[in-house]
Design an enzyme around this catalytic site. Structure first.
Site, short mmCIF file in Angstrom:
data_model
loop_
_atom_site.label_atom_id
_atom_site.label_comp_id
_atom_site.label_asym_id
_atom_site.label_seq_id
_atom_site.Cartn_x
_atom_site.Cartn_y
_atom_site.Cartn_z
N LYS A 11 0.74 -1.39 -0.04
CA LYS A 11 0.13 0.06 -0.02
C LYS A 11 0.94 1.34 -0.15
O LYS A 11 2.21 1.23 0.20
CB LYS A 11 -0.88 -0.03 1.20
N TYR A 51 -12.28 -2.23 -3.59
CA TYR A 51 -12.85 -2.03 -2.47
C TYR A 51 -14.46 -1.84 -2.24
O TYR A 51 -15.05 -1.44 -1.19
CB TYR A 51 -12.10 -0.96 -1.69
N ASN A 114 -2.08 0.26 6.60
CA ASN A 114 -1.31 -0.98 7.41
C ASN A 114 -0.78 -2.05 6.41
O ASN A 114 -0.77 -2.95 6.44
CB ASN A 114 -2.69 -1.94 7.98
N HIS A 117 -2.28 -5.30 1.63
CA HIS A 117 -3.54 -6.05 1.20
C HIS A 117 -3.22 -7.58 1.09
O HIS A 117 -2.28 -7.76 0.19
CB HIS A 117 -4.28 -5.51 0.15
N GLU A 128 -9.60 -10.61 -7.90
CA GLU A 128 -8.78 -9.47 -7.67
C GLU A 128 -7.35 -9.49 -8.56
O GLU A 128 -7.04 -8.55 -8.92
CB GLU A 128 -8.13 -9.17 -6.00
P1 ADP Z 1 -8.12 -6.62 5.57
O1 ADP Z 1 -7.13 -5.52 4.95
O2 ADP Z 1 -7.25 -7.52 7.09
O3 ADP Z 1 -8.74 -7.82 5.00
P2 ADP Z 1 -10.74 -5.11 5.70
O4 ADP Z 1 -10.89 -6.06 4.57
O5 ADP Z 1 -11.66 -5.35 7.06
O6 ADP Z 1 -9.14 -5.80 6.26
O7 ADP Z 1 -10.53 -3.52 5.32
C1 ADP Z 1 -9.94 -3.35 4.26
C2 ADP Z 1 -8.97 -2.02 4.47
O8 ADP Z 1 -9.76 -1.01 5.00
C3 ADP Z 1 -7.95 -2.30 5.72
O9 ADP Z 1 -6.91 -3.01 5.16
C4 ADP Z 1 -7.72 -0.94 6.06
O10 ADP Z 1 -6.75 -0.48 5.38
C5 ADP Z 1 -9.03 -0.46 5.97
N1 ADP Z 1 -9.93 -0.26 6.99
C6 ADP Z 1 -10.65 -1.23 7.47
N2 ADP Z 1 -11.03 -0.99 8.80
C7 ADP Z 1 -10.82 0.17 8.98
C8 ADP Z 1 -11.12 1.29 9.97
N3 ADP Z 1 -12.00 1.04 11.21
N4 ADP Z 1 -10.69 2.46 10.01
C9 ADP Z 1 -9.81 2.87 8.91
N5 ADP Z 1 -9.44 2.09 7.99
C10 ADP Z 1 -9.85 0.80 7.89
MG MG Z 2 -10.17 -7.58 3.39
#
Ligand code: ADP
Ligand code: MG
Length: 140
Positions: A11, A51, A114, A117, A128
């Site tokens: 990212k 997304y 974070n 992905h 994807e």
């Molecule tokens: P993952 O990436 O672990 O699969 P999710 O699919 O739940 O997590 O969410 C997609 C992405 O959206 C996350 O990796 C993060 O970058 C962002 N995200 C998720 N929850 C939050 C939140 N509460 N606040 C801000 N960004 C979020």
């Molecule tokens: Mg996810």
């Protein structure tokens, strides 16, 4: 063991801090092979499509803005149980909850920023991968 492919994104917080190589080393150390990779700057439309499952969530706008704020590296990773293997080395979505030694524990800035992905299922991985790669760009 099932040989699988999963989709990965390094990212904007990763590319901005010049951590592409550091994260790739953690991916390879986890036994995953990078069989396709390219650096792209996502458009708003690409990020919104990618997304779409989160479009009703309160953080959606912030997420799309972040994902289009700098280049990303999109990848296809191959290995035994690659989907779960990558989710394991990535660590939890919130780096505060991520296990020691995981990519997000070591490198993530916040829940939003974070670092990586990874697909959550083999089915979603195929969808994807197809959004960013044509078949002849994936060389296993
Ligand atoms: P993952 O990436 O672990 O699969 P999710 O699919 O739940 O997590 O969410 C997609 C992405 O959206 C996350 O990796 C993060 O970058 C962002 N995200 C998720 N929850 C939050 C939140 N509460 N606040 C801000 N960004 C979020
Ligand atoms: Mg996810």
């Amino acid at each position: 063991m099932a040989l699988e492919r999963t989709f990965s994104i390094l990212k904007p917080d990763c590319t901005r801090r010049n951590l592409t190589g550091a994260v790739n080393a953690m991916i390879e150390a986890a036994g995953l092979r990078i069989v396709a990779q390219k650096r792209v700057h996502m458009t708003q439309a690409q990020a919104e499509t990618f997304y779409a499952v989160h479009s009703e969530r309160p953080f959606f706008g912030e997420l799309v803005e972040f994902m289009t704020s700098a280049p990303v590296v999109v990848q296809v990773l191959e290995g035994d149980n690659a989907v779960l293997a990558y989710r394991t080395v990535m660590g939890a979505t919130n780096p505060a909850n991520a296990d020691e030694g995981t990519i997000r524990k070591v490198h993530a800035v916040s829940m939003g920023e974070n670092t990586v992905h990874g697909s959550d299922s083999v089915e979603n991985a195929a969808i994807e991968i197809a959004q960013f790669f044509s078949g002849n760009e994936i060389v296993g």
